[in-house]
Enzyme design. Structure first.
Site, PDB file in Angstrom:
ATOM      1  N   ASP A  15     -26.144 -40.345  30.917  1.00 49.67           N
ATOM      2  CA  ASP A  15     -26.230 -41.501  31.824  1.00 49.67           C
ATOM      3  C   ASP A  15     -27.646 -42.097  31.877  1.00 49.67           C
ATOM      4  O   ASP A  15     -28.198 -42.301  32.973  1.00 49.67           O
ATOM      5  CB  ASP A  15     -25.818 -41.101  33.262  1.00 49.67           C
ATOM      6  CG  ASP A  15     -24.512 -40.346  33.344  1.00 49.67           C
ATOM      7  OD1 ASP A  15     -23.632 -40.586  32.508  1.00 49.67           O
ATOM      8  OD2 ASP A  15     -24.369 -39.505  34.266  1.00 49.67           O
ATOM      9  N   GLU A 222     -16.324 -47.213  35.707  1.00 46.82           N
ATOM     10  CA  GLU A 222     -17.567 -46.654  36.273  1.00 46.82           C
ATOM     11  C   GLU A 222     -18.753 -47.191  35.477  1.00 46.82           C
ATOM     12  O   GLU A 222     -18.590 -48.001  34.588  1.00 46.82           O
ATOM     13  CB  GLU A 222     -17.536 -45.117  36.242  1.00 46.82           C
ATOM     14  CG  GLU A 222     -17.451 -44.536  34.843  1.00 46.82           C
ATOM     15  CD  GLU A 222     -17.268 -43.012  34.827  1.00 46.82           C
ATOM     16  OE1 GLU A 222     -17.119 -42.384  35.875  1.00 46.82           O
ATOM     17  OE2 GLU A 222     -17.243 -42.454  33.704  1.00 46.82           O
TER      18      GLU A 222
HETATM   19  O1  FUB Z   1     -22.552 -37.831  34.673  1.00 38.86           O
HETATM   20  C1  FUB Z   1     -21.468 -37.758  35.575  1.00 38.86           C
HETATM   21  C2  FUB Z   1     -20.598 -38.958  35.465  1.00 38.86           C
HETATM   22  O2  FUB Z   1     -20.088 -39.069  34.142  1.00 38.86           O
HETATM   23  C3  FUB Z   1     -21.298 -40.281  35.687  1.00 38.86           C
HETATM   24  O3  FUB Z   1     -21.612 -40.546  37.010  1.00 38.86           O
HETATM   25  C4  FUB Z   1     -20.292 -41.176  35.070  1.00 38.86           C
HETATM   26  O4  FUB Z   1     -20.711 -42.489  34.861  1.00 38.86           O
HETATM   27  C5  FUB Z   1     -19.988 -40.427  33.778  1.00 38.86           C
HETATM   28  O5  FUB Z   1     -20.933 -40.693  32.782  1.00 38.86           O
END
Ligand code: FUB
Length: 323
Positions: A15, A222
């Protein structure tokens, strides 16, 4: 064809949120680890406990690890799972916004403050009032207004909310209903609170209709990111279960935005997550994949590749497996 490169072989980092501070590139990733938590749709296997900060003198330079800058055990409201974070600067202070579950296992957004882009970051005692879900992206517009973009479905818990309140039954929409929207909110002058109620960031198809929940190759899941290119606002995001990074453009920070296309096709690993940055007149995509861990989706490695636009301002798509 542009080629990607891995940024850090020493540990698993995901991320990556990249920004230019003090003429360097700073990267704020999640710090993946092998915790033994079983894999499930809630993302329990993403069981992270701290953040590191990295910097680069330029896109080809070696990455410097500035070490641990915030630890879950130092956050008074901590439950578990330090997920995606982002950092912005205001008046010489650096504000880290992060997602973490509180003691009731509800995701909230927190703030931690530093005097330098490389931390250490000191957390506030409580999460941001009225915050929920995951994946904050901090965006400073050219008029000096700061916004936070956030949200994530499934393990990110966005489906539990409508109009910023927990609803019952808290379910995902039906496939032919409008998709759940990411959220956008203006920040208060002290950067510690929402200055207004978070608003829906609506993504429209080319006919001006909101994307449907069943349109899994286009709708938001997301990983919000906002950047500006030639006076247009570019909102980019992950489609989650269809594993794409897509983007939509708009005329102002709140939208509505119109879907434009794919930036990054699926990478190795379930999640895909990115940031977009301009540095010394070139544009870059920072992202992650699970190639170095042999495909373990919870052990991801951060990468960078040059990003290009065509003459119409469209982003040229990148192949997640071969680039
Ligand atoms: O790293 C945990 C979660 O996985 C993140 O918050 C999401 O965007 C995905 O990448």
């Amino acid at each position: 064809m542009n080629k990607s490169r891995y940024l850090f072989a020493g540990d698993y980092m995901a991320d990556p949120s990249a920004h230019v501070f003090e003429n360097k590139i700073y990267i704020y990733p999640s710090h993946d680890r092998e915790s033994g938590m079983p894999e499930n749709d809630n993302g329990d296997h993403f069981d992270m406990q701290d953040y590191h900060v990295f910097s680069l003198e330029d896109s080809h330079a070696e990455v410097v690890d500035h070490g641990k800058v915030l630890d879950l055990k130092d956050i008074p409201w901590a439950g578990r799972q330090l997920w995606d974070s982002d950092v912005t600067e205001k008046d010489g202070k650096y504000y880290m916004y992060f997602s973490m579950k509180d003691k009731n296992d509800i995701f909230r957004l927190g703030v931690a403050i530093a005097d330098h882009p490389y931390g250490p970051f000191v957390p506030q005692d409580n999460p941001i009032k009225g915050s929920y879900s995951i994946d904050p992206c901090a965006f400073k517009d050219e008029d000096g207004t700061y916004y936070l973009y956030f949200g994530g479905i499934w393990g990110g818990q966005l489906q539990f909310y409508r109009n910023n309140k927990i609803v019952s039954p808290n379910e995902l929409p039906q496939p032919d209903e409008p998709a759940l929207s990411p959220k956008v909110v203006r920040m208060s002058a002290d950067m510690l609170e929402f200055a207004e109620q978070p608003r829906d960031l609506v993504i429209l198809d080319k006919d001006g209709k909101p994307l449907k929940h069943g349109d899994t190759e286009k709708r938001f899941f997301e990983a919000s990111w906002m950047h500006k290119y030639q006076d247009k606002y570019y909102f980019s995001y992950s489609t989650g279960d269809s594993h794409l990074i897509c983007y939509a453009t708009g005329d102002n920070p709140y939208g509505p935005f119109t879907y434009q296309g794919v930036i990054l096709s699926p990478v190795v690993g379930w999640t895909t997550h990115h940031s977009i940055l301009k540095f010394k007149d070139k544009w870059y995509l920072f992202y992650h994949d699970s190639v170095p861990s042999g495909g373990k989706t919870w052990l991801r490695s951060m990468k960078v590749i040059e990003l290009e636009y065509d003459e119409n301002g469209c982003i040229k798509p990148i192949d997640g497996l071969t680039s």
